[in-house]
Design an enzyme around this catalytic site. Structure first.
Site, PDB file in Angstrom:
ATOM      1  N   HIS A 186      -1.306  -1.313  -4.117  1.00 42.74           N
ATOM      2  CA  HIS A 186      -2.577  -0.968  -3.468  1.00 42.74           C
ATOM      3  C   HIS A 186      -2.666   0.548  -3.291  1.00 42.74           C
ATOM      4  O   HIS A 186      -1.794   1.155  -2.674  1.00 42.74           O
ATOM      5  CB  HIS A 186      -2.634  -1.690  -2.121  1.00 42.74           C
ATOM      6  CG  HIS A 186      -3.918  -1.546  -1.374  1.00 42.74           C
ATOM      7  ND1 HIS A 186      -5.010  -2.365  -1.575  1.00 42.74           N
ATOM      8  CD2 HIS A 186      -4.290  -0.683  -0.390  1.00 42.74           C
ATOM      9  CE1 HIS A 186      -5.982  -2.025  -0.745  1.00 42.74           C
ATOM     10  NE2 HIS A 186      -5.583  -0.998  -0.013  1.00 42.74           N
ATOM     11  N   MET A 188     -12.247   4.164  -0.377  1.00 42.71           N
ATOM     12  CA  MET A 188     -12.885   4.466   0.914  1.00 42.71           C
ATOM     13  C   MET A 188     -13.564   5.811   0.760  1.00 42.71           C
ATOM     14  O   MET A 188     -13.119   6.835   1.285  1.00 42.71           O
ATOM     15  CB  MET A 188     -11.823   4.478   2.025  1.00 42.71           C
ATOM     16  CG  MET A 188     -11.379   3.071   2.408  1.00 42.71           C
ATOM     17  SD  MET A 188      -9.786   3.079   3.235  1.00 42.71           S
ATOM     18  CE  MET A 188      -8.722   3.161   1.812  1.00 42.71           C
ATOM     19  N   SER A 230       0.834  -1.208   0.000  1.00 41.96           N
ATOM     20  CA  SER A 230       0.000   0.000   0.000  1.00 41.96           C
ATOM     21  C   SER A 230       0.865   1.252   0.000  1.00 41.96           C
ATOM     22  O   SER A 230       1.677   1.464   0.903  1.00 41.96           O
ATOM     23  CB  SER A 230      -0.903   0.022   1.239  1.00 41.96           C
ATOM     24  OG  SER A 230      -1.479   1.307   1.370  1.00 41.96           O
ATOM     25  N   ASP A 261      -4.977   3.608  -1.867  1.00 46.89           N
ATOM     26  CA  ASP A 261      -6.084   3.928  -0.962  1.00 46.89           C
ATOM     27  C   ASP A 261      -6.664   5.296  -1.291  1.00 46.89           C
ATOM     28  O   ASP A 261      -6.028   6.317  -1.053  1.00 46.89           O
ATOM     29  CB  ASP A 261      -5.582   3.917   0.487  1.00 46.89           C
ATOM     30  CG  ASP A 261      -5.240   2.515   0.958  1.00 46.89           C
ATOM     31  OD1 ASP A 261      -6.148   1.662   0.958  1.00 46.89           O
ATOM     32  OD2 ASP A 261      -4.070   2.268   1.299  1.00 46.89           O
ATOM     33  N   HIS A 269      -8.505   0.778  -3.731  1.00 50.79           N
ATOM     34  CA  HIS A 269      -9.390   0.573  -2.592  1.00 50.79           C
ATOM     35  C   HIS A 269     -10.108   1.893  -2.326  1.00 50.79           C
ATOM     36  O   HIS A 269      -9.496   2.838  -1.830  1.00 50.79           O
ATOM     37  CB  HIS A 269      -8.531   0.122  -1.394  1.00 50.79           C
ATOM     38  CG  HIS A 269      -9.292  -0.054  -0.120  1.00 50.79           C
ATOM     39  ND1 HIS A 269      -8.658  -0.169   1.104  1.00 50.79           N
ATOM     40  CD2 HIS A 269     -10.629  -0.144   0.138  1.00 50.79           C
ATOM     41  CE1 HIS A 269      -9.570  -0.316   2.048  1.00 50.79           C
ATOM     42  NE2 HIS A 269     -10.770  -0.299   1.493  1.00 50.79           N
ATOM     43  N   MET A 281      -9.247   8.018  -0.329  1.00 56.56           N
ATOM     44  CA  MET A 281     -10.060   8.427   0.835  1.00 56.56           C
ATOM     45  C   MET A 281     -10.581   9.836   0.604  1.00 56.56           C
ATOM     46  O   MET A 281      -9.847  10.699   0.120  1.00 56.56           O
ATOM     47  CB  MET A 281      -9.213   8.416   2.102  1.00 56.56           C
ATOM     48  CG  MET A 281      -8.533   7.094   2.397  1.00 56.56           C
ATOM     49  SD  MET A 281      -7.690   7.173   3.983  1.00 56.56           S
ATOM     50  CE  MET A 281      -6.769   5.634   3.952  1.00 56.56           C
ATOM     51  N   MET A 339     -11.479  -6.033   6.111  1.00 53.07           N
ATOM     52  CA  MET A 339     -10.619  -5.045   6.782  1.00 53.07           C
ATOM     53  C   MET A 339     -10.223  -5.559   8.166  1.00 53.07           C
ATOM     54  O   MET A 339     -11.079  -5.962   8.954  1.00 53.07           O
ATOM     55  CB  MET A 339     -11.353  -3.708   6.944  1.00 53.07           C
ATOM     56  CG  MET A 339     -11.625  -2.944   5.659  1.00 53.07           C
ATOM     57  SD  MET A 339     -10.165  -2.500   4.705  1.00 53.07           S
ATOM     58  CE  MET A 339      -9.223  -1.515   5.868  1.00 53.07           C
ATOM     59  N   ASP A 379      -6.503  -6.337   4.802  1.00 51.88           N
ATOM     60  CA  ASP A 379      -5.897  -5.006   4.739  1.00 51.88           C
ATOM     61  C   ASP A 379      -5.979  -4.360   6.116  1.00 51.88           C
ATOM     62  O   ASP A 379      -7.069  -4.208   6.668  1.00 51.88           O
ATOM     63  CB  ASP A 379      -6.675  -4.165   3.706  1.00 51.88           C
ATOM     64  CG  ASP A 379      -6.114  -2.770   3.521  1.00 51.88           C
ATOM     65  OD1 ASP A 379      -5.028  -2.467   4.045  1.00 51.88           O
ATOM     66  OD2 ASP A 379      -6.780  -1.970   2.819  1.00 51.88           O
TER      67      ASP A 379
END
Ligand code: DX5
Ligand code: ZN
Length: 223
Positions: free
Chosen positions: A32, A67, A8, A34, A65, A36, A136, A174
């Site tokens: 990965h 979020m 990540s 993220d 991913h 957000m 998660m 994760d």
């Protein structure tokens, strides 16, 4: 079930993302990313323009991913941009089936993520719609958090449901995945391992990936 490692970049240097991606290019299965939005989680990272630039900067497939509060609006765009895998949160999606189908229609693998407090049983019927389930093992939002052991029984139940379903659904973990915790995840049935701090907090990220992989490969998954 082949072990896959997805470092990540949340724990990488955001001013040098292309270089940071290159440090794991030869050993990682995925990168990965993220996303957000400060709404679904109390943190803000990056969005589509940065992912589009990263896609040009690395040959490692991108594992997005999301979020974010409105994955139904945004997830297909990440797939169309070229992310090889796009994961949405079950807690955020208002039209999960439509969005998962749109991700696949755009040529990406469709992932469904579950927060620590979200039960897996309610999502059994969605297994034919997904290529990966993400369980998660921390509350989403930040890197470097402590692994939540209480999620391990759910991980094992997710593995059992996937095996019963009989499809080729990958099971990703994760959050807090490290040399101390990865074997427990593998033993519970995970096969795709995200690691931020354990990779980019190490002096040699490529070596950290190789070490995590060998630990996961040595652990025995459920029969
Ligand atoms: C957290 C993110 C993770 C994060 C994991 O919400 O989804 O991908 O990077 O970081 P570590 O491995 O440091 O817990
Ligand atoms: Zn993540």
């Amino acid at each position: 079930m082949a072990v896959q490692i997805s470092p990540s970049i949340l724990s990488a240097d955001f001013a040098r993302l292309a270089d940071e991606a290159a440090r794991v290019e030869d050993v990682a299965d995925w990168l990965h990313v993220d996303v957000m939005d400060y709404q679904f989680v109390p943190n803000l990272t990056l969005g589509l323009p940065v992912v589009e630039s990263l896609l040009k900067a690395t040959s490692t497939p991108i594992d997005c991913h999301l979020m974010i509060q409105d994955p139904d609006r945004w997830a297909p765009d990440y797939a169309e941009a070229g992310a090889a895998s796009v994961t949405i949160h079950a807690e955020a999606a208002k039209a999960a089936v439509r969005t998962l189908r749109a991700i696949r229609a755009a040529g990406a693998r469709a992932g469904l993520a579950l927060n620590p407090a979200t039960a897996v049983e309610g999502y059994e019927d969605l297994l034919p719609e997904i290529d990966m389930m993400l369980v998660m093992t921390v509350e989403p939002g930040f890197g470097g958090q402590r692994f939540l052991d209480i999620v391990l029984p759910k991980l094992a139940r997710a593995r059992a449901l996937i095996d019963k379903h009989g499809g080729e659904v990958w099971l990703q973990v994760d959050g807090g995945v490290s040399a101390e915790t990865i074997e427990r995840c593998a033993e519970a049935g995970a096969d795709v391992f995200v690691a931020g701090n354990a990779v980019y907090g190490a002096d040699d990220p490529a070596r950290a990936v190789a070490e995590l992989r060998s630990l996961a490969e040595r652990a025995t998954p459920p029969a």
